[in-house]
Write a protein that holds these residues in place. Structure first.
Motif, PDB file in Angstrom:
ATOM      1  N   THR A  15      -8.460   1.161  11.488  1.00 27.71           N
ATOM      2  CA  THR A  15      -8.956   2.456  10.886  1.00 27.71           C
ATOM      3  C   THR A  15     -10.583   2.247  10.862  1.00 27.71           C
ATOM      4  OG1 THR A  15      -7.051   2.793   9.801  1.00 27.71           O
ATOM      5  CG2 THR A  15      -9.188   3.898   8.793  1.00 27.71           C
ATOM      6  N   ILE A  16     -11.442   3.062  10.976  1.00 27.93           N
ATOM      7  CA  ILE A  16     -12.861   3.166  10.636  1.00 27.93           C
ATOM      8  C   ILE A  16     -12.983   4.296   9.396  1.00 27.93           C
ATOM      9  CG2 ILE A  16     -15.107   3.620  11.579  1.00 27.93           C
ATOM     10  CD1 ILE A  16     -13.734   1.393  13.067  1.00 27.93           C
ATOM     11  N   VAL A  17     -13.681   3.978   8.431  1.00 29.67           N
ATOM     12  CA  VAL A  17     -14.004   4.776   7.579  1.00 29.67           C
ATOM     13  C   VAL A  17     -15.429   5.287   7.286  1.00 29.67           C
ATOM     14  CG1 VAL A  17     -13.874   5.122   4.961  1.00 29.67           C
ATOM     15  CG2 VAL A  17     -12.157   4.000   6.147  1.00 29.67           C
ATOM     16  N   ILE A  18     -15.650   6.342   7.402  1.00 32.20           N
ATOM     17  CA  ILE A  18     -17.056   6.671   7.363  1.00 32.20           C
ATOM     18  C   ILE A  18     -17.231   7.789   6.147  1.00 32.20           C
ATOM     19  CG2 ILE A  18     -19.004   8.025   8.581  1.00 32.20           C
ATOM     20  CD1 ILE A  18     -17.503   7.667  11.271  1.00 32.20           C
ATOM     21  N   ALA A  19     -18.158   7.342   5.282  1.00 34.17           N
ATOM     22  CA  ALA A  19     -18.372   8.333   4.021  1.00 34.17           C
ATOM     23  C   ALA A  19     -19.655   9.059   4.271  1.00 34.17           C
ATOM     24  CB  ALA A  19     -18.453   7.280   2.699  1.00 34.17           C
ATOM     25  N   LEU A  57     -13.064  10.324   8.015  1.00 33.37           N
ATOM     26  CA  LEU A  57     -14.412  10.843   7.767  1.00 33.37           C
ATOM     27  C   LEU A  57     -14.252  11.392   6.445  1.00 33.37           C
ATOM     28  CD1 LEU A  57     -17.305  11.642   8.479  1.00 33.37           C
ATOM     29  CD2 LEU A  57     -16.485  13.580   9.471  1.00 33.37           C
ATOM     30  N   VAL A  58     -14.931  10.636   5.364  1.00 30.92           N
ATOM     31  CA  VAL A  58     -14.751  11.275   3.926  1.00 30.92           C
ATOM     32  C   VAL A  58     -16.006  12.069   3.438  1.00 30.92           C
ATOM     33  CG1 VAL A  58     -14.526  10.452   1.514  1.00 30.92           C
ATOM     34  CG2 VAL A  58     -13.418   9.260   3.500  1.00 30.92           C
ATOM     35  N   ASN A  59     -15.929  13.231   3.463  1.00 38.49           N
ATOM     36  CA  ASN A  59     -17.009  14.084   2.977  1.00 38.49           C
ATOM     37  C   ASN A  59     -17.118  13.995   1.460  1.00 38.49           C
ATOM     38  OD1 ASN A  59     -18.698  16.149   2.299  1.00 38.49           O
ATOM     39  ND2 ASN A  59     -17.621  17.690   2.700  1.00 38.49           N
ATOM     40  N   ASP A  60     -18.188  13.392   1.007  1.00 43.17           N
ATOM     41  CA  ASP A  60     -18.346  12.833  -0.400  1.00 43.17           C
ATOM     42  C   ASP A  60     -18.774  14.203  -1.090  1.00 43.17           C
ATOM     43  OD1 ASP A  60     -17.976  11.607  -2.789  1.00 43.17           O
ATOM     44  OD2 ASP A  60     -19.794  10.293  -2.295  1.00 43.17           O
ATOM     45  N   GLY A  61     -18.365  15.274  -0.905  1.00 41.38           N
ATOM     46  CA  GLY A  61     -18.937  16.467  -1.930  1.00 41.38           C
ATOM     47  C   GLY A  61     -20.303  17.049  -1.345  1.00 41.38           C
ATOM     48  N   SER A  66     -17.021  21.263  12.299  1.00 38.94           N
ATOM     49  CA  SER A  66     -17.378  21.089  13.756  1.00 38.94           C
ATOM     50  C   SER A  66     -17.187  19.574  14.219  1.00 38.94           C
ATOM     51  CB  SER A  66     -18.661  21.652  13.950  1.00 38.94           C
ATOM     52  OG  SER A  66     -18.838  21.450  15.370  1.00 38.94           O
ATOM     53  N   ILE A  67     -18.017  18.645  13.478  1.00 40.67           N
ATOM     54  CA  ILE A  67     -17.790  17.385  14.119  1.00 40.67           C
ATOM     55  C   ILE A  67     -16.262  16.601  14.039  1.00 40.67           C
ATOM     56  CG2 ILE A  67     -18.589  15.043  13.477  1.00 40.67           C
ATOM     57  CD1 ILE A  67     -21.202  16.353  12.540  1.00 40.67           C
ATOM     58  N   ILE A  98      -9.961  11.717  14.641  1.00 41.82           N
ATOM     59  CA  ILE A  98     -10.518  11.959  13.296  1.00 41.82           C
ATOM     60  C   ILE A  98      -9.621  12.602  12.218  1.00 41.82           C
ATOM     61  CG2 ILE A  98     -12.828  13.116  12.234  1.00 41.82           C
ATOM     62  CD1 ILE A  98     -14.158  12.739  15.151  1.00 41.82           C
ATOM     63  N   LYS A  99      -9.656  12.375  10.985  1.00 38.93           N
ATOM     64  CA  LYS A  99      -9.165  12.906   9.985  1.00 38.93           C
ATOM     65  C   LYS A  99     -10.158  12.891   8.963  1.00 38.93           C
ATOM     66  CE  LYS A  99      -5.495  11.699   6.463  1.00 38.93           C
ATOM     67  NZ  LYS A  99      -4.727  10.523   5.890  1.00 38.93           N
ATOM     68  N   ARG A 100     -10.072  14.127   8.492  1.00 37.17           N
ATOM     69  CA  ARG A 100     -11.398  14.718   7.460  1.00 37.17           C
ATOM     70  C   ARG A 100     -10.651  14.475   5.931  1.00 37.17           C
ATOM     71  NH1 ARG A 100     -12.862  19.442   8.585  1.00 37.17           N
ATOM     72  NH2 ARG A 100     -13.397  19.986   6.671  1.00 37.17           N
ATOM     73  N   ILE A 101     -11.479  14.126   5.138  1.00 37.45           N
ATOM     74  CA  ILE A 101     -10.984  14.136   3.751  1.00 37.45           C
ATOM     75  C   ILE A 101     -12.307  14.610   3.111  1.00 37.45           C
ATOM     76  CG2 ILE A 101     -10.236  13.140   1.656  1.00 37.45           C
ATOM     77  CD1 ILE A 101      -9.272  10.914   3.373  1.00 37.45           C
ATOM     78  N   ASP A 102     -12.053  15.997   2.356  1.00 38.44           N
ATOM     79  CA  ASP A 102     -13.242  16.426   1.554  1.00 38.44           C
ATOM     80  C   ASP A 102     -12.769  16.168  -0.112  1.00 38.44           C
ATOM     81  OD1 ASP A 102     -14.379  18.042   3.744  1.00 38.44           O
ATOM     82  OD2 ASP A 102     -12.762  19.158   3.938  1.00 38.44           O
ATOM     83  N   LEU A 103     -14.094  15.675  -0.531  1.00 41.55           N
ATOM     84  CA  LEU A 103     -13.990  15.443  -1.833  1.00 41.55           C
ATOM     85  C   LEU A 103     -14.976  16.713  -2.463  1.00 41.55           C
ATOM     86  CD1 LEU A 103     -14.759  11.691  -2.001  1.00 41.55           C
ATOM     87  CD2 LEU A 103     -12.538  13.030  -2.002  1.00 41.55           C
TER      88      LEU A 103
END
Length: 182
Positions: free
Chosen positions: A6-10, A37-41, A52-53, A60-65
């Protein structure tokens, strides 16, 4: 043993190099099983870019904080959602050598008790010209070693893990990150 990576990109309000970062993952000789892909707010305009990315690949799994909590918090959220048994953090403005995941997995296979593998890294400017080079290769092979560092001082652990290389120079067995979150 099946090696799932697993690759984690914040990321936070910064998407200009994210496409290149993800492309470097999709061009690996050993593909990751997922990219979290963690979108940190991030602000609204970045959220649209990240949406889009996020469609670049089914990996790619997006997590939106909802609000910004900082990179360590965002990485820990990514680890909690990781399905892989190995985790590598990638900054949103970094790229990986095309064989880095393969080489890390080979090291874990060769040394089954190793919990963290560190690779070399190069620091590049925006034109991809080298600024410096790190040649160190270190394997920390027991959680006892990490526990000792952690008990002595949180800053010692920080120095050991970050002082010798960039965060994306390390691949972790996921269970280590549960024992020692960032």
């Amino acid at each position: 043993m099946l090696h799932k990576v697993t690759i984690v990109i914040a990321t936070y309000n910064r998407s200009q190099f994210l496409v290149e970062a993800i492309e470097s993952l999709l061009n690996q000789s050993y593909l990751p099983n997922e990219i979290i892909l963690v979108n940190d707010g991030s602000k609204e305009r970045y959220k649209k870019e990240l949406e889009s990315i996020g469609k670049m690949s089914s990996l790619i799994k997006r997590i939106d904080l909802e609000e910004n909590h900082g990179v360590s918090y965002a990485r820990n959220i990514g680890v909690k959602h990781a399905k892989g048994n190995y985790v590598l953090f990638l900054d949103d403005d970094d790229i990986l050598h095309p064989q880095i995941l393969e080489k890390c997995i080979k090291t874990f296979n060769k040394y089954p008790k190793v919990e963290i593998v560190m690779t070399g890294g190069e620091i590049l400017n925006k034109n991809l010209n080298k600024l410096s080079h790190r040649e160190k290769h270190v394997s920390l092979n027991s959680s006892r070693h990490l526990n000792l560092l952690h008990k002595e001082s949180n800053s010692t652990l920080y120095f050991i893990l970050f002082g010798m290389g960039l965060i994306n120079s390390f691949m972790f067995r996921k269970e280590v990150l549960f024992k020692h979150p960032f």
